[in-house]
Design a protein around this motif. Structure first.
Motif, PDB file in Angstrom:
ATOM      1  N   CYS A 292      38.824  45.310  44.294  1.00  0.00           N
ATOM      2  CA  CYS A 292      38.247  44.044  44.364  1.00  0.00           C
ATOM      3  C   CYS A 292      37.198  43.838  43.689  1.00  0.00           C
ATOM      4  O   CYS A 292      36.170  44.383  43.778  1.00  0.00           O
ATOM      5  N   PRO A 293      37.137  42.759  43.225  1.00  0.00           N
ATOM      6  CA  PRO A 293      35.620  42.126  42.042  1.00  0.00           C
ATOM      7  C   PRO A 293      34.803  41.902  43.052  1.00  0.00           C
ATOM      8  O   PRO A 293      33.330  41.916  42.507  1.00  0.00           O
ATOM      9  N   TRP A 294      34.790  41.566  44.443  1.00  0.00           N
ATOM     10  CA  TRP A 294      33.808  40.890  45.233  1.00  0.00           C
ATOM     11  C   TRP A 294      33.055  42.161  45.910  1.00  0.00           C
ATOM     12  O   TRP A 294      31.791  42.324  45.658  1.00  0.00           O
ATOM     13  N   HIS A 295      33.601  43.115  46.455  1.00  0.00           N
ATOM     14  CA  HIS A 295      33.020  44.082  47.024  1.00  0.00           C
ATOM     15  C   HIS A 295      33.395  45.762  46.876  1.00  0.00           C
ATOM     16  O   HIS A 295      32.924  46.675  47.506  1.00  0.00           O
ATOM     17  N   GLY A 296      34.561  45.875  46.023  1.00  0.00           N
ATOM     18  CA  GLY A 296      34.821  47.155  45.351  1.00  0.00           C
ATOM     19  C   GLY A 296      35.850  47.771  46.234  1.00  0.00           C
ATOM     20  O   GLY A 296      36.130  48.952  46.323  1.00  0.00           O
ATOM     21  N   PHE A 297      36.535  46.846  47.511  1.00  0.00           N
ATOM     22  CA  PHE A 297      37.376  47.384  48.363  1.00  0.00           C
ATOM     23  C   PHE A 297      38.740  47.888  47.344  1.00  0.00           C
ATOM     24  O   PHE A 297      38.995  47.130  46.308  1.00  0.00           O
ATOM     25  N   GLN A 298      39.256  49.220  47.825  1.00  0.00           N
ATOM     26  CA  GLN A 298      40.574  49.553  46.655  1.00  0.00           C
ATOM     27  C   GLN A 298      41.891  49.646  47.226  1.00  0.00           C
ATOM     28  O   GLN A 298      41.755  49.982  48.693  1.00  0.00           O
ATOM     29  N   TYR A 299      42.779  49.283  46.664  1.00  0.00           N
ATOM     30  CA  TYR A 299      44.092  49.757  47.065  1.00  0.00           C
ATOM     31  C   TYR A 299      45.125  50.375  45.962  1.00  0.00           C
ATOM     32  O   TYR A 299      44.870  49.792  44.967  1.00  0.00           O
ATOM     33  N   ASP A 300      45.898  51.014  46.643  1.00  0.00           N
ATOM     34  CA  ASP A 300      46.959  51.602  45.867  1.00  0.00           C
ATOM     35  C   ASP A 300      47.971  50.581  45.399  1.00  0.00           C
ATOM     36  O   ASP A 300      48.484  49.744  46.320  1.00  0.00           O
ATOM     37  N   VAL A 301      48.084  50.074  44.209  1.00  0.00           N
ATOM     38  CA  VAL A 301      48.749  49.046  43.888  1.00  0.00           C
ATOM     39  C   VAL A 301      50.473  49.189  44.241  1.00  0.00           C
ATOM     40  O   VAL A 301      51.226  48.133  44.447  1.00  0.00           O
ATOM     41  N   ARG A 302      50.797  50.228  44.495  1.00  0.00           N
ATOM     42  CA  ARG A 302      52.236  50.327  44.614  1.00  0.00           C
ATOM     43  C   ARG A 302      52.667  50.647  46.349  1.00  0.00           C
ATOM     44  O   ARG A 302      53.555  50.254  46.790  1.00  0.00           O
ATOM     45  N   THR A 303      51.344  50.800  47.014  1.00  0.00           N
ATOM     46  CA  THR A 303      51.620  50.697  48.473  1.00  0.00           C
ATOM     47  C   THR A 303      50.986  49.638  49.188  1.00  0.00           C
ATOM     48  O   THR A 303      51.408  49.415  50.256  1.00  0.00           O
ATOM     49  N   GLY A 304      49.877  49.202  48.554  1.00  0.00           N
ATOM     50  CA  GLY A 304      48.783  48.010  49.351  1.00  0.00           C
ATOM     51  C   GLY A 304      47.954  48.861  50.066  1.00  0.00           C
ATOM     52  O   GLY A 304      47.479  48.171  50.795  1.00  0.00           O
ATOM     53  N   ARG A 305      47.780  50.273  50.154  1.00  0.00           N
ATOM     54  CA  ARG A 305      46.982  51.030  51.038  1.00  0.00           C
ATOM     55  C   ARG A 305      45.781  51.419  50.453  1.00  0.00           C
ATOM     56  O   ARG A 305      45.723  51.916  49.345  1.00  0.00           O
ATOM     57  N   SER A 306      44.507  51.425  51.120  1.00  0.00           N
ATOM     58  CA  SER A 306      43.443  51.890  50.766  1.00  0.00           C
ATOM     59  C   SER A 306      43.531  53.364  50.702  1.00  0.00           C
ATOM     60  O   SER A 306      44.137  54.000  51.361  1.00  0.00           O
ATOM     61  N   PRO A 307      42.702  54.129  49.689  1.00  0.00           N
ATOM     62  CA  PRO A 307      42.693  55.591  49.719  1.00  0.00           C
ATOM     63  C   PRO A 307      41.985  56.109  50.917  1.00  0.00           C
ATOM     64  O   PRO A 307      41.263  55.346  51.290  1.00  0.00           O
ATOM     65  N   GLU A 308      42.767  57.114  51.477  1.00  0.00           N
ATOM     66  CA  GLU A 308      42.033  57.674  52.546  1.00  0.00           C
ATOM     67  C   GLU A 308      40.494  58.171  52.363  1.00  0.00           C
ATOM     68  O   GLU A 308      39.970  58.535  51.283  1.00  0.00           O
ATOM     69  N   PRO A 309      39.773  57.991  53.330  1.00  0.00           N
ATOM     70  CA  PRO A 309      39.789  57.787  54.736  1.00  0.00           C
ATOM     71  C   PRO A 309      39.977  56.678  55.366  1.00  0.00           C
ATOM     72  O   PRO A 309      40.185  56.305  56.464  1.00  0.00           O
ATOM     73  N   PHE A 310      39.893  55.385  54.358  1.00  0.00           N
ATOM     74  CA  PHE A 310      39.886  53.980  54.655  1.00  0.00           C
ATOM     75  C   PHE A 310      41.303  53.645  55.082  1.00  0.00           C
ATOM     76  O   PHE A 310      42.506  54.285  54.621  1.00  0.00           O
ATOM     77  N   THR A 311      41.478  52.714  55.797  1.00  0.00           N
ATOM     78  CA  THR A 311      42.619  52.289  56.313  1.00  0.00           C
ATOM     79  C   THR A 311      43.064  50.595  56.234  1.00  0.00           C
ATOM     80  O   THR A 311      44.027  50.315  56.636  1.00  0.00           O
ATOM     81  N   GLU A 312      42.400  50.171  55.351  1.00  0.00           N
ATOM     82  CA  GLU A 312      42.811  48.538  54.947  1.00  0.00           C
ATOM     83  C   GLU A 312      44.205  48.586  54.363  1.00  0.00           C
ATOM     84  O   GLU A 312      44.553  49.631  53.481  1.00  0.00           O
ATOM     85  N   LYS A 313      44.937  47.458  54.608  1.00  0.00           N
ATOM     86  CA  LYS A 313      46.269  47.580  53.945  1.00  0.00           C
ATOM     87  C   LYS A 313      46.570  46.030  53.672  1.00  0.00           C
ATOM     88  O   LYS A 313      45.923  45.145  54.120  1.00  0.00           O
ATOM     89  N   VAL A 314      47.008  45.672  52.506  1.00  0.00           N
ATOM     90  CA  VAL A 314      47.373  44.418  52.269  1.00  0.00           C
ATOM     91  C   VAL A 314      49.137  44.341  51.852  1.00  0.00           C
ATOM     92  O   VAL A 314      49.815  45.310  51.565  1.00  0.00           O
ATOM     93  N   PRO A 315      49.601  43.144  52.143  1.00  0.00           N
ATOM     94  CA  PRO A 315      51.017  42.832  51.858  1.00  0.00           C
ATOM     95  C   PRO A 315      51.625  43.457  50.461  1.00  0.00           C
ATOM     96  O   PRO A 315      50.552  42.984  49.539  1.00  0.00           O
ATOM     97  N   THR A 316      52.679  43.890  50.121  1.00  0.00           N
ATOM     98  CA  THR A 316      53.083  44.241  48.828  1.00  0.00           C
ATOM     99  C   THR A 316      54.287  43.227  48.524  1.00  0.00           C
ATOM    100  O   THR A 316      54.933  42.666  49.650  1.00  0.00           O
ATOM    101  N   TYR A 317      54.719  43.004  47.420  1.00  0.00           N
ATOM    102  CA  TYR A 317      55.611  42.240  46.961  1.00  0.00           C
ATOM    103  C   TYR A 317      56.456  42.961  46.017  1.00  0.00           C
ATOM    104  O   TYR A 317      56.167  43.667  45.416  1.00  0.00           O
ATOM    105  N   ASN A 318      57.870  42.499  46.464  1.00  0.00           N
ATOM    106  CA  ASN A 318      58.997  43.120  45.471  1.00  0.00           C
ATOM    107  C   ASN A 318      59.110  42.405  44.088  1.00  0.00           C
ATOM    108  O   ASN A 318      58.850  41.065  43.851  1.00  0.00           O
ATOM    109  N   LEU A 319      59.232  42.888  42.947  1.00  0.00           N
ATOM    110  CA  LEU A 319      59.347  42.636  41.699  1.00  0.00           C
ATOM    111  C   LEU A 319      60.694  42.679  41.083  1.00  0.00           C
ATOM    112  O   LEU A 319      61.387  43.984  41.391  1.00  0.00           O
ATOM    113  N   ARG A 320      60.939  42.023  39.903  1.00  0.00           N
ATOM    114  CA  ARG A 320      62.056  42.320  39.162  1.00  0.00           C
ATOM    115  C   ARG A 320      61.950  42.069  37.882  1.00  0.00           C
ATOM    116  O   ARG A 320      60.830  40.984  37.410  1.00  0.00           O
ATOM    117  N   LEU A 321      62.733  42.335  36.888  1.00  0.00           N
ATOM    118  CA  LEU A 321      62.603  41.933  35.367  1.00  0.00           C
ATOM    119  C   LEU A 321      63.872  41.129  35.077  1.00  0.00           C
ATOM    120  O   LEU A 321      64.773  41.775  35.360  1.00  0.00           O
TER     121      LEU A 321
END
Lengths: 345, 126
Positions: A292-321
């Motif tokens: 995140c450009p604001w405060h550096g919170f991080q998320y795995d782009v494929r799961t929407g989960r923060s790396p451990e030990p953090f527990t933040e999560k964001v919704p993910t979306y399905n893509l297609r080409l």
């Protein structure tokens, strides 16, 4: 982040930020209190108590002005993002300076009276229809109350407990607070005609804050309308997203998706960071995680989960080409749901 | 200073004090007992809770409402990720107008001290 809370989450960058901030405030107050009387006839004409009120009051006003300029400036130009990083400490310090201003006012004007000082402060100028006697103290108290609420709810606990959107709505109080401060100053200090400089400073500050916010709003307003098809929307051509970077897409629902290219494949998560709803799509992938450009919170782009030990999560979306075009499903997956990355064509 | 204005001001000050006392009671119950039930990251963290007291005192109705929502497990996960942007633009169009009118009014109605009556010496109270 999502480990046991501590009173203040400092790190080296925040120490630098806070040190510079405090030094600037001290420099301003010292200049106002000790140097201004040396060069200004108007400053010499008052006593020390009134000078203290003016120093803290003007300092709080200018700090609030700067705070309100940071957000739109960071939107308009990414070089201002580092100033945004620790804006909450800036806000807390502003509330403290504003409280000191009130303390000096109560101490000088409302001491040694049988009337309750708070009642006297609220009732001394009861007029709303004329400048002399206008109830500018009430505007100042309202603004200070707003600043106190924002400062008192600035800990990360409040973001998690209230949820970022509720917290953000609460912190929108900063906007009416600023309008009230402008009224407080305009019907208070600016009524003194002995020095026009402060009136000019107030007008320029208010114009800067208003025009920057409107400019940021108008820029965002120009985002293209969604190109939709049975629950899916076209984002862009695959070639438009660089490796390690993202693209923000505004869905027809009004929500924003951040689509990233990582290791030659595309994944999508919510654009709203779980911390303060910062714009993840404007960040980049660092050490395999969207940052995140604001405060550096991080998320795995494929799961929407923060790396451990953090527990933040964001919704993910399905893509297609479709050919070389990236399409996103408008309905989000629950936060932290793993998705299949779509290989670039 | 008008008497009715002072009475209104005293009433507001009393209401504010009442609000703060209720907030303190809510803070005591919430921070000692309730917060661990709804916010896992507070478990084992006690010193920082003192920092939360002013916030609970100021916005205790909001605290009670969120506590109730979280206790029932009724939190809407999708709403947590819906950034608040809709009001930003309209709010600043309105605030910009309010600020401009305020500044113009304040400068127009500014007290003209040159034409104001001079100071009057009052007798000291006996």
């Amino acid at each position: 982040m999502s480990v046991a809370y501590v009173p203040v989450q400092w790190n080296r960058n925040k120490w630098y930020y806070d040190t510079v901030l405090i030094l600037l405030v001290v420099l301003y107050l010292v200049t106002f209190l000790w140097l201004a009387p040396e060069v200004s006839e108007a400053a010499r004409a008052t006593n020390d108590a009134i000078q203290r009120m003016r120093a803290t009051g003007s300092c709080a006003f200018l700090m609030l002005t700067v705070i309100l300029c940071i957000g739109p400036l960071a939107r308009l130009d990414r070089r201002f993002l580092p100033i945004l990083y620790n804006r909450r400490h800036f806000g807390v310090l502003t509330a403290c300076i504003a409280a000191a201003h009130l303390g000096f006012v109560l101490q000088w004007y409302y001491s040694f009276s049988p009337t309750d000082p708070w009642a006297a402060l609220l009732g001394v100028n009861p007029a709303w229809d004329r400048a002399p006697g206008f109830a500018f103290e009430i505007l100042g108290l309202f603004a200070l109350l707003c600043l106190a609420i924002l400062a008192a709810t600035s800990h990360d606990f409040w973001l998690s407990f209230l949820s970022a959107p509720v917290w953000k709505r609460l912190h929108l109080l900063i906007y009416p607070a600023y309008a009230a401060v402008v009224g407080h100053v305009a019907f208070g200090a600016v009524q003194d005609q002995s020095n026009a400089a402060f009136a000019i400073v107030v007008a320029v500050s208010a114009f800067a804050v208003t025009s920057l916010h409107l400019a940021a709003h108008l820029r965002r307003h120009r985002e293209p309308a969604a190109n939709a098809q049975e629950g899916w929307e076209r984002v862009c051509d695959a070639s438009e997203i660089e490796e390690g970077l993202g693209r923000v897409h505004l869905l027809a629902t009004g929500e924003r998706v951040a689509v990233f290219r990582h290791k030659g494949a595309f994944s999508a998560i919510s654009n709203a960071c779980a911390h303060q709803n910062g714009p993840l799509g404007e960040g980049r992938i660092v050490w395999g995680c969207v940052t995140c450009p604001w405060h550096g919170f991080q998320y795995d782009v494929r799961t929407g989960r923060s790396p451990e030990p953090f527990t933040e999560k964001v919704p993910t979306y399905n893509l297609r080409l479709e050919g070389t075009e990236i399409w996103v499903e408008a309905a989000p997956n629950p936060p932290g749901t793993p998705t299949e990355a779509v290989p670039a064509p | 200073m008008r008497e009715d204005a002072l009475e209104t001001a005293a009433l507001i000050a009393d209401l504010a004090a009442g609000w703060a006392w209720i907030g303190l009671a809510v803070a005591l119950v919430f921070l000692v007992w309730g917060v661990d039930r709804v916010e896992p990251n507070t478990r084992g963290a006690y010193i920082f809770r003192a920092l939360l007291i002013p916030g609970v005192v100021l916005v205790w109705p909001l605290v009670l409402r969120r506590w109730w929502v979280l206790e029932r497990g009724a939190d809407n996960w999708a709403a947590r990720h819906r950034a608040v942007r809709r009001w930003h633009g309209p709010l600043w169009w309105v605030l910009g107008a309010v600020i401009a009118v305020t500044l113009v009014a304040a400068l127009t109605l500014r007290d003209d001290r040159a034409s104001a009556p001079g100071p009057e010496r009052l007798e000291a109270p006996q």
